[in-house]
Design a protein around this motif. Structure first.
Motif, short mmCIF file in Angstrom:
data_model
loop_
_atom_site.label_atom_id
_atom_site.label_comp_id
_atom_site.label_asym_id
_atom_site.label_seq_id
_atom_site.Cartn_x
_atom_site.Cartn_y
_atom_site.Cartn_z
N ILE A 65 24.99 2.11 -4.95
CA ILE A 65 24.79 3.56 -4.80
C ILE A 65 23.47 3.98 -5.44
O ILE A 65 22.67 4.71 -4.83
CB ILE A 65 25.98 4.33 -5.40
N TRP A 66 23.21 3.52 -6.67
CA TRP A 66 21.96 3.88 -7.33
C TRP A 66 20.74 3.29 -6.62
O TRP A 66 19.69 3.94 -6.54
CB TRP A 66 21.98 3.43 -8.79
N ALA A 67 20.88 2.08 -6.09
CA ALA A 67 19.77 1.49 -5.34
C ALA A 67 19.52 2.27 -4.06
O ALA A 67 18.38 2.45 -3.64
CB ALA A 67 20.05 0.03 -5.04
N GLY A 68 20.59 2.73 -3.42
CA GLY A 68 20.43 3.54 -2.22
C GLY A 68 19.77 4.87 -2.50
O GLY A 68 19.10 5.43 -1.63
N LEU A 69 19.93 5.38 -3.69
CA LEU A 69 19.24 6.61 -4.08
C LEU A 69 17.81 6.34 -4.55
O LEU A 69 16.93 7.19 -4.39
CB LEU A 69 20.01 7.32 -5.20
N LEU A 70 17.59 5.16 -5.13
CA LEU A 70 16.26 4.84 -5.67
C LEU A 70 15.24 4.57 -4.57
O LEU A 70 14.10 5.05 -4.66
CB LEU A 70 16.35 3.62 -6.58
N PHE A 71 15.62 3.82 -3.55
CA PHE A 71 14.64 3.42 -2.53
C PHE A 71 13.97 4.61 -1.83
O PHE A 71 12.74 4.64 -1.73
CB PHE A 71 15.28 2.48 -1.51
N PRO A 72 14.73 5.62 -1.38
CA PRO A 72 14.05 6.74 -0.71
C PRO A 72 13.18 7.58 -1.64
O PRO A 72 12.35 8.34 -1.18
CB PRO A 72 15.19 7.60 -0.15
N LEU A 73 13.36 7.44 -2.94
CA LEU A 73 12.50 8.14 -3.89
C LEU A 73 11.29 7.30 -4.27
O LEU A 73 10.19 7.83 -4.46
CB LEU A 73 13.29 8.51 -5.14
N LEU A 74 11.49 6.00 -4.40
CA LEU A 74 10.43 5.12 -4.86
C LEU A 74 9.36 4.90 -3.79
O LEU A 74 8.16 4.89 -4.11
CB LEU A 74 11.02 3.78 -5.29
N TRP A 75 9.75 4.74 -2.55
CA TRP A 75 8.77 4.45 -1.50
C TRP A 75 7.79 5.61 -1.29
O TRP A 75 6.57 5.38 -1.31
CB TRP A 75 9.50 4.07 -0.23
N PRO A 76 8.23 6.86 -1.12
CA PRO A 76 7.23 7.94 -1.00
C PRO A 76 6.41 8.14 -2.27
O PRO A 76 5.23 8.51 -2.18
CB PRO A 76 8.07 9.18 -0.72
N LEU A 77 7.00 7.86 -3.43
CA LEU A 77 6.24 7.97 -4.67
C LEU A 77 5.10 6.96 -4.69
O LEU A 77 3.96 7.29 -5.06
CB LEU A 77 7.15 7.76 -5.88
N LEU A 78 5.37 5.73 -4.27
CA LEU A 78 4.31 4.72 -4.23
C LEU A 78 3.26 5.05 -3.17
O LEU A 78 2.08 4.77 -3.36
CB LEU A 78 4.92 3.34 -3.99
N ILE A 79 3.68 5.62 -2.05
CA ILE A 79 2.71 6.04 -1.04
C ILE A 79 1.82 7.16 -1.59
O ILE A 79 0.60 7.16 -1.41
CB ILE A 79 3.42 6.48 0.26
N PHE A 80 2.43 8.12 -2.28
CA PHE A 80 1.66 9.20 -2.90
C PHE A 80 0.69 8.65 -3.93
O PHE A 80 -0.47 9.07 -3.99
CB PHE A 80 2.62 10.21 -3.55
N LEU A 81 1.15 7.69 -4.73
CA LEU A 81 0.27 7.11 -5.75
C LEU A 81 -0.83 6.24 -5.15
O LEU A 81 -1.78 5.89 -5.84
CB LEU A 81 1.10 6.30 -6.75
N SER A 82 -0.71 5.88 -3.88
CA SER A 82 -1.77 5.11 -3.23
C SER A 82 -3.03 5.95 -3.04
O SER A 82 -4.14 5.43 -3.02
CB SER A 82 -1.32 4.61 -1.86
N TYR A 83 -2.85 7.25 -2.88
CA TYR A 83 -3.99 8.13 -2.61
C TYR A 83 -4.39 8.99 -3.80
O TYR A 83 -5.39 9.68 -3.74
CB TYR A 83 -3.66 9.04 -1.42
#
Length: 78
Positions: free
Chosen positions: A34-52
């Motif tokens: 459950i926590w991993a399912g909540l973490l992935f949709p938050l972590l991926w856009p955060l890393l994309i944002f941090l790319s720029y």
């Protein structure tokens, strides 16, 4: 470099980070998923944002690469 980091490296780092999070979390397996399912949709856009975000284009590559290597280390040793 930023586009490659946002499209490829951020996805790899998010998947590996989520998998390592499942191993590290000290609760039941059902709660881990459950926590991993909540973490992935938050972590991926955060890393994309941090790319720029930073001025230098190498910093986000090192961040995603470091997160990936740390996650692989946790997955192999854990």
């Amino acid at each position: 470099m930023r586009l490659f980091n946002a499209l490829i490296l951020a996805l790899i780092a998010a998947v590996l980070g989520t998998a390592a999070f499942i191993i590290v979390l000290p609760v039941d397996l059902a709660l881990r998923f459950i926590w991993a399912g909540l973490l992935f949709p938050l972590l991926w856009p955060l890393l994309i944002f941090l790319s720029y975000w930073p001025h230098r284009s190498l910093s986000p590559v090192l961040l995603c690469g470091g997160l990936s290597l740390l996650s692989v280390g946790i997955l192999v040793l854990g």
